[in-house]
Design a protein around this motif. Structure first.
Motif, PDB file in Angstrom:
ATOM      1  N   GLY A 109       0.810  -1.205   0.000  1.00  0.00           N
ATOM      2  CA  GLY A 109       0.000   0.000   0.000  1.00  0.00           C
ATOM      3  C   GLY A 109       0.844   1.255   0.000  1.00  0.00           C
ATOM      4  O   GLY A 109       2.079   1.202   0.000  1.00  0.00           O
ATOM      5  N   GLN A 110       0.181   2.394  -0.024  1.00  0.00           N
ATOM      6  CA  GLN A 110       0.855   3.692  -0.039  1.00  0.00           C
ATOM      7  C   GLN A 110       0.888   4.281   1.364  1.00  0.00           C
ATOM      8  O   GLN A 110      -0.076   4.165   2.129  1.00  0.00           O
ATOM      9  CB  GLN A 110       0.146   4.653  -0.995  1.00  0.00           C
ATOM     10  N   TYR A 111       1.992   4.955   1.656  1.00  0.00           N
ATOM     11  CA  TYR A 111       2.185   5.508   2.995  1.00  0.00           C
ATOM     12  C   TYR A 111       2.812   6.893   2.893  1.00  0.00           C
ATOM     13  O   TYR A 111       3.596   7.182   1.986  1.00  0.00           O
ATOM     14  CB  TYR A 111       3.099   4.607   3.824  1.00  0.00           C
ATOM     15  N   ARG A 112       2.433   7.727   3.851  1.00  0.00           N
ATOM     16  CA  ARG A 112       3.085   9.016   3.993  1.00  0.00           C
ATOM     17  C   ARG A 112       4.053   8.921   5.178  1.00  0.00           C
ATOM     18  O   ARG A 112       3.655   8.515   6.273  1.00  0.00           O
ATOM     19  CB  ARG A 112       2.057  10.119   4.225  1.00  0.00           C
ATOM     20  N   MET A 113       5.280   9.301   4.929  1.00  0.00           N
ATOM     21  CA  MET A 113       6.309   9.173   5.960  1.00  0.00           C
ATOM     22  C   MET A 113       6.849  10.531   6.354  1.00  0.00           C
ATOM     23  O   MET A 113       6.960  11.441   5.511  1.00  0.00           O
ATOM     24  CB  MET A 113       7.447   8.277   5.440  1.00  0.00           C
ATOM     25  N   ARG A 114       7.187  10.673   7.605  1.00  0.00           N
ATOM     26  CA  ARG A 114       7.678  11.946   8.139  1.00  0.00           C
ATOM     27  C   ARG A 114       8.927  12.394   7.397  1.00  0.00           C
ATOM     28  O   ARG A 114       9.883  11.638   7.230  1.00  0.00           O
ATOM     29  CB  ARG A 114       7.987  11.797   9.634  1.00  0.00           C
ATOM     30  N   GLY A 115       8.906  13.636   6.923  1.00  0.00           N
ATOM     31  CA  GLY A 115      10.051  14.209   6.241  1.00  0.00           C
ATOM     32  C   GLY A 115      10.141  13.864   4.769  1.00  0.00           C
ATOM     33  O   GLY A 115      11.057  14.318   4.076  1.00  0.00           O
ATOM     34  N   VAL A 116       9.200  13.057   4.267  1.00  0.00           N
ATOM     35  CA  VAL A 116       9.201  12.673   2.851  1.00  0.00           C
ATOM     36  C   VAL A 116       7.989  13.335   2.201  1.00  0.00           C
ATOM     37  O   VAL A 116       6.845  13.128   2.642  1.00  0.00           O
ATOM     38  CB  VAL A 116       9.144  11.146   2.677  1.00  0.00           C
ATOM     39  N   THR A 117       8.227  14.109   1.168  1.00  0.00           N
ATOM     40  CA  THR A 117       7.165  14.925   0.578  1.00  0.00           C
ATOM     41  C   THR A 117       6.050  14.087  -0.016  1.00  0.00           C
ATOM     42  O   THR A 117       4.862  14.305   0.269  1.00  0.00           O
ATOM     43  CB  THR A 117       7.752  15.841  -0.509  1.00  0.00           C
ATOM     44  N   ASP A 118       6.403  13.111  -0.850  1.00  0.00           N
ATOM     45  CA  ASP A 118       5.395  12.351  -1.576  1.00  0.00           C
ATOM     46  C   ASP A 118       5.039  11.060  -0.860  1.00  0.00           C
ATOM     47  O   ASP A 118       5.868  10.464  -0.160  1.00  0.00           O
ATOM     48  CB  ASP A 118       5.895  12.023  -2.990  1.00  0.00           C
ATOM     49  N   ARG A 119       3.796  10.628  -1.064  1.00  0.00           N
ATOM     50  CA  ARG A 119       3.409   9.315  -0.569  1.00  0.00           C
ATOM     51  C   ARG A 119       4.218   8.244  -1.293  1.00  0.00           C
ATOM     52  O   ARG A 119       4.549   8.386  -2.474  1.00  0.00           O
ATOM     53  CB  ARG A 119       1.900   9.080  -0.808  1.00  0.00           C
TER      54      ARG A 119
END
Length: 411
Positions: A394-404
């Motif tokens: 799946g797709q995730y948003r991670m701290r400090g990373v702009t894009d999913r």
């Protein structure tokens, strides 16, 4: 019988020329195997009837203790590496070299065609079978002048041990060995040049990695110097290390780290990757897209190999009633800045950039998605048609990373 004066003069002149030639080989950093071959044939032409020459020097390598360069008139050159160990192998203990090192003598000379030799060693029989009539060995220290001193054979000093054999009737003449003794300083100096280069290569490769070692020794040492590489980034660490370090003695922790890291490094390097650094229980490596064909596929295959390797390590350690652990691994691809970073007198040759930061964040997702290996879409997407064991998490948003980021694992 002494050699005629004209022959002695010819040999002396040839050895003087050879001295100058040897020094030049050292200045040019000619490989030992190359100059040794020519040097030995020049000595034969000068009137010193060599059958076999063996030179041994100390190595500065985590696994290799000494290196020997061997020449044979009929068989050519070979380079031999001897592993470090807690005890000396039996064939070394029964060798004339061991006797020479451990006794307060500078030289050992033995005629091999006499009925009752003063000393006998197993290698003498091998040399007799080759037709040898005399064996001569001497040791020369690089950092002290007392060449007759005894040494600890398990802590080899900087220096050279050279042995010579001849098949000439009656062995070496005194004049021939005097000629060799006169040549030893230049021979040692040339060998030391090669040994120092080998030492630099071994030490920098051990502490910096093979590629960084090559770059540093070629002069890429200016602070801030870097280049941009496209690479697959491999970020790895051991599971549960904090708990292990709190419950195990320090020696057991070091042994555990060495056991697992040894296999992880081997997996990376034999697949063309470069290990850049260790960080506690973690390891950072890259697979350069310009140096490794299909680097993404190779890195994923290496990850699968590492998983199988850890299973084997754990089975072995469990059988020996030793503590075991697992690992987490993140793979991502992107551009990185590769070069020298640090203070004026202490540098680190490493990679930095957003892609490295993203890889670290992906590694942190391993526990959240309950997977050992987590791979970004930058690595996995190009392989989705050919590797059916790549499964999307799946797709995730991670701290400090702009894009999913879409993340994958290996089924």
């Amino acid at each position: 019988m002494a050699a005629p004066a004209s022959e002695d003069f010819k040999m002396t002149a040839a050895l003087a020329d050879l001295t100058n030639w040897l020094i030049q080989q050292g200045l040019e950093n000619t490989a030992v195997e190359t100059w040794l071959n020519e040097c030995c044939f020049r000595l034969v032409d000068a009137g010193i009837p060599l059958l076999r020459v063996n030179m041994t020097v100390r190595a500065h390598h985590p696994e290799i203790g000494t290196v020997a360069f061997r020449w044979h008139r009929e068989d050519g050159n070979e380079k031999l590496s001897y592993q470090r160990g807690q005890s000396a192998p039996d064939d070394y203990l029964r060798s004339p070299i061991y006797y020479l090192v451990t006794h307060p003598i500078a030289e050992l000379r033995q005629k091999l065609d006499v009925v009752d030799p003063e000393r006998e060693f197993p290698i003498y029989d091998d040399l007799r079978a080759q037709g040898a009539t005399e064996y001569f060995a001497t040791k020369r220290f690089f950092l002290r002048t007392d060449h007759s001193a005894a040494s600890n054979p398990m802590r080899t000093e900087e220096g050279m041990i050279i042995s010579l054999s001849t098949d000439a009737p009656g062995g070496f003449t005194d004049a021939q060995l005097d000629g060799m003794r006169a040549l030893l300083p230049s021979l040692c100096l040339t060998l030391k040049c090669g040994a120092n280069r080998l030492m630099a290569e071994d030490i920098t490769a051990a502490y910096l990695g093979r590629d960084a070692s090559r770059r540093v020794l070629s002069g890429d040492i200016m602070r801030g110097s870097s280049e941009t590489l496209s690479a697959v980034i491999w970020y790895f660490d051991l599971q549960g290390f904090t708990k292990l370090s709190e419950t195990l003695p320090g020696t057991a922790i070091i042994e555990l780290l060495n056991d697992y890291f040894a296999e992880a490094v081997d997996v990376v390097e034999k697949n063309g990757g470069n290990v850049l650094k260790f960080m506690g229980d973690g390891m950072l490596a890259i697979f350069d897209l310009n140096a490794v064909d299909d680097a993404g596929r190779v890195a994923v295959e290496a990850a699968a190999e590492l998983r199988d390797t850890f299973d084997e390590i754990n089975k072995r350690r469990e059988a020996d009633e030793m503590p075991t652990t697992g690992f987490t691994l993140a793979l991502h691809a992107g551009d990185v800045h590769y070069g020298n970073i640090g203070g004026k007198t202490r540098l680190d040759f490493t990679v930095i950039g957003p892609a490295v930061n993203t890889t670290a964040r992906i590694l942190g997702m391993c526990s959240a998605v309950d997977q050992t290996i987590v791979i970004s879409s930058a690595v996995a997407a190009p392989l989705s048609d050919s590797r059916k064991d790549l499964v999307s998490l799946g797709q995730y948003r991670m701290r400090g990373v702009t894009d999913r980021q879409e993340l994958f694992t290996l089924d």
